[in-house]
Scaffold this active site. Structure first.
Site, PDB file in Angstrom:
ATOM      1  N   ASP A 210     -65.861  -1.198  44.971  1.00 10.87           N
ATOM      2  CA  ASP A 210     -65.816  -0.709  43.487  1.00 10.87           C
ATOM      3  C   ASP A 210     -65.346  -1.696  42.498  1.00 10.87           C
ATOM      4  OD1 ASP A 210     -65.868   1.563  41.577  1.00 10.87           O
ATOM      5  OD2 ASP A 210     -63.725   1.082  41.666  1.00 10.87           O
ATOM      6  N   GLU A 252     -66.434  -9.185  62.263  1.00  8.18           N
ATOM      7  CA  GLU A 252     -66.017  -8.829  63.807  1.00  8.18           C
ATOM      8  C   GLU A 252     -66.638  -7.348  64.260  1.00  8.18           C
ATOM      9  OE1 GLU A 252     -61.622  -8.123  63.596  1.00  8.18           O
ATOM     10  OE2 GLU A 252     -61.313  -9.800  62.347  1.00  8.18           O
TER      11      GLU A 252
END
Length: 529
Positions: A210, A252
């Site tokens: 956001d 990851e």
């Protein structure tokens, strides 16, 4: 319907995905209290699978006082009790994935709720404390500190500063209930990286960021000067170091990012999409564009051009939880979108707007890249003018009551023609019964049937999704372009019916062709050459 490939089978799924935005509070109410919840979403997963979407983006479902629709987060690691529990969220993520639907969660890094533990501690600790260093606390100006520390304009109406009892002021680019975080502080950065890991470890596939360009502020928080470059709190250069560190976390887990980046400068916009930063960003140029062939073509061309240097796929969206619904906007005299232009009592021709929205659906779904669909758009829902005594959006109140706010696009969805079991948190018009999903599912010419068919073709037919686009010769007011494997999209915005290019068959049309096989005004068609 074509078989849904398992999530693991498409590593770069996000480059061509159809992603459905879920505003939980208004999606589906399972317990009958008038507020949508996670159980309601879980119960509608078969509907979403049949619709044909690849992922769900959830607007904030975290613990929140809901001063700004959940974008005032009190705890990023817990679900608001009005929606359910963390355990239910984990079940939802897993159950959706079994249906081939991934989950994207919303992270709000610029600010937290004034009920967040950090901010409560900062208020209690007082001036000069380490707790206040996590935010932007400042003494005021003027003889007695009675003036705000600077004159920055708010993203909402009103001041960006609020004074607390001990005399200091704190910064909030949005509502006072949303204090801005200090992103120069290492604890702020560490906490957000840990929040990302928390949700990736629970199976989410991506994160929507956001207000992604607002995190970092100019040193010293200098006064705002119109036209000064760089802006003191939008698109500061230091922000890219934050997203490079976030990208390392996402990598990851094989996670992806989509940023909410409102920037007029295409070159600076593209910097957020470099290979070591965000994967995608929302395309607000296209969203705000009027229903005008020349301007839509320019929006498409500029979007593709600004993404090309960094190899990122474009995103296409017609509406979201902040923006006037498509059938309403396209039925107005001014068909573009601008927050500053919103007003009560704007006349709308819903029949015209619906015809255009159907054509726009085929246009957006045929463009290269990924597409976002806001809940209820597949039902053709119009904007609702909320009674004054039921409005909840802070944009309305901070405008002094002149701005109708964003609640009109957040009214709970009509699943059945029967009245809701409980009064919804926002009033649902009686006329909405004919928009009900259960009714539209049995109507071959409904908006829901159009979206289901279009999304099914987009998944099963070659040529859709990420890839090249080439414009075809067309009359004024007509958009015509080719995609790979002989796929052609034509949209007629001109007054006269358009002659279709040579083709072997029609895949889908947003409305009937005329008696001569020509494409009428405000109609779109997919062809196979």
């Amino acid at each position: 319907m074509a078989a849904i490939p398992p999530p693991e089978a498409t590593e770069d799924w996000w480059r061509s995905a159809a992603i459905y935005q879920v505003y939980v509070r208004s999606f589906a109410d399972a317990d009958g209290d008038g507020t949508g919840d996670l159980a309601g979403v879980r119960g509608r997963l078969p509907y979403l699978a049949e619709l044909g979407v690849d992922a769900l983006w959830f607007t904030p479902w975290y613990l929140s006082p809901l001063a700004d629709g959940g974008y005032d987060v009190a705890d990023y690691r817990s679900i608001d009790p009005a929606f359910g529990t963390l355990g239910e969220a984990e079940k939802l993520i897993a159950e959706a994935r079994e249906l081939g639907i991934r989950t994207i969660v919303d992270i709000v890094p610029n600010h937290v709720s004034d009920q967040h533990a950090w901010f409560r501690a900062a208020l209690a600790a007082g001036p000069g404390s380490p707790e206040r260093e996590l935010f932007h606390f400042r003494p005021g100006r003027g003889e007695h500190g009675e003036l705000a520390p600077n004159d920055w304009p708010s993203q909402f109406a009103g001041s960006t500063w609020t004074r607390v009892e001990d005399g200091e002021w704190y910064l909030h680019l949005f509502a006072p209930e949303q204090p801005d975080l200090n992103w120069t502080h290492p604890v702020v950065r560490e906490e957000h990286e840990n929040v990302l890991r928390f949700w990736f470890e629970r199976g989410v596939a991506g994160v929507r960021i956001d207000s992604a360009a607002l995190l970092t502020k100019a040193d010293g928080l200098p006064d705002f000067v119109e036209g000064r470059d760089p802006h003191p709190y939008i698109d500061q250069d230091e922000i890219h170091d934050i997203y490079r560190s976030w990208r390392a976390v996402a990598d990851e887990y094989g996670g992806v990012f989509v940023g909410e980046v409102w920037l007029p400068d295409s070159e600076r916009f593209a910097r957020y999409l470099r290979p070591d930063e965000l994967h995608t960003a929302f395309n607000f140029n296209f969203l705000a564009c009027p229903w005008d062939a020349a301007r839509l073509r320019t929006a498409v061309e500029e979007t593709l051009a600004e993404h090309a240097p960094v190899g990122a796929p474009a995103t296409w969206v017609l509406c979201n939880h902040d923006v006037t619904r498509t059938v309403t906007r396209y039925g107005r005299r001014e068909t573009g979108f601008d927050f500053a232009a919103k007003a009560f009592g704007t006349p709308t021709d819903l029949e015209l707007g619906t015809r255009r929205a159907r054509a726009a659906a085929l246009l957006s779904l045929a463009l290269p890249g990924s597409v976002y669909l806001y809940q209820g758009e597949e039902l053709g829902l119009p904007e609702v003018e909320i009674p004054l005594d039921r409005i909840q959006d802070p944009m309305h109140f901070r405008s002094g009551g002149t701005d109708p706010g964003r609640d009109g696009c957040r009214v709970p969805l009509p699943w059945t023609a029967a009245p809701p079991a409980a009064e919804p948190w926002l009033p649902q018009p009686e006329a909405w019964t004919h928009y009900a999903a259960e009714l539209q599912a049995g109507q071959t010419d409904s908006m829901l049937s159009l979206y289901r068919t279009a999304l099914g073709l987009r998944r099963s037919e070659a040529g859709f999704g990420d890839g090249p686009l080439s414009w075809l010769p067309a009359a004024d007011g007509v958009l015509a372009f080719a995609r790979p494997e002989g796929l052609v999209c034509v949209v007629n915005l001109a007054a006269e019916p358009a002659v279709l290019p040579a083709h072997s068959h029609v895949l889908l049309r947003s409305g009937p062709l005329d008696g001569g096989g020509r494409l009428p005004q405000d109609t779109a068609v997919w062809l196979r050459a």
